[in-house]
Design an enzyme around this catalytic site. Structure first.
Site, PDB file in Angstrom:
ATOM      1  N   CYS A  30       0.839  -1.209   0.000  1.00 35.12           N
ATOM      2  CA  CYS A  30       0.000   0.000   0.000  1.00 35.12           C
ATOM      3  C   CYS A  30       0.870   1.253   0.000  1.00 35.12           C
ATOM      4  CB  CYS A  30      -0.932  -0.002   1.204  1.00 35.12           C
ATOM      5  SG  CYS A  30      -2.091  -1.381   1.226  1.00 35.12           S
ATOM      6  N   ASP A  31       1.923   1.235   0.788  1.00 35.97           N
ATOM      7  CA  ASP A  31       2.895   2.331   0.835  1.00 35.97           C
ATOM      8  C   ASP A  31       3.484   2.556  -0.557  1.00 35.97           C
ATOM      9  OD1 ASP A  31       5.884   3.091   0.945  1.00 35.97           O
ATOM     10  OD2 ASP A  31       5.272   3.606   2.979  1.00 35.97           O
TER      11      ASP A  31
END
Length: 167
Positions: free
Chosen positions: A62-63
């Site tokens: 997600c980062d």
């Protein structure tokens, strides 16, 4: 839309309504801050929108996904808005964006209403968060790209989404 998505090979159930290429993108409301709601129609009026759905900003993929779309935003021009949606609380999203130097996209939280997850068929029943996906909505409101990522721990097809946004 699949009825399930895999998380490290284990199936989890998706809730909500599938969206399909060529359909009108459902409008949705999510939190921009703890006290402020915003809609897709307000953010993307007259623009192409890339909507990046992630389970939680504090996880590795997600980062990386959010950083990638932030980097691409400056190359797309003012006619494209990139929106990242997760179920993280808005203060956590703001903290992460500040630490990561992410300024070129809009972060929205689906924690309160789960409107985005329901309207796009992304809510993972067992976890209460949304699954990974990418949608591109044309300026006329139609879906130009729809990708439900089958394994939550994998990246979406960035190139396909970016090509749809540029085309």
């Amino acid at each position: 839309m699949p009825d399930t998505v895999n998380f490290k090979g284990n199936p989890l159930h998706l809730e909500g309504t599938e969206v399909k290429l060529g359909e009108k993108a459902p409008d949705f409301t999510a939190r921009k801050s703890l006290a402020e709601d915003v809609s897709l129609s307000a953010l993307a009026a007259g623009k192409t929108a890339i909507i990046s759905s992630i389970p939680s900003i504090d996880t590795g993929v997600c980062d990386m996904q959010t950083r990638r779309f932030n980097d691409e935003a400056s190359k797309l021009g003012d006619d494209v808005v990139i929106i990242t949606v997760s179920c993280d609380l808005p203060p956590a999203q703001a903290r992460w964006c500040g630490a990561a130097g992410v300024e070129n996209l809009v972060m929205l939280s689906d924690y309160m209403h789960h409107d985005f997850g329901a309207r796009y068929g992304l809510k993972i029943k067992e976890l209460g968060v949304n699954s990974r996906a990418v949608f591109v909505v044309a300026a006329d409101g139609t879906l130009k790209h729809v990708e439900y990522v089958g394994e939550v721990t994998e990246h979406p097809n960035y190139e396909a989404a970016l090509a749809a946004a540029k085309g």
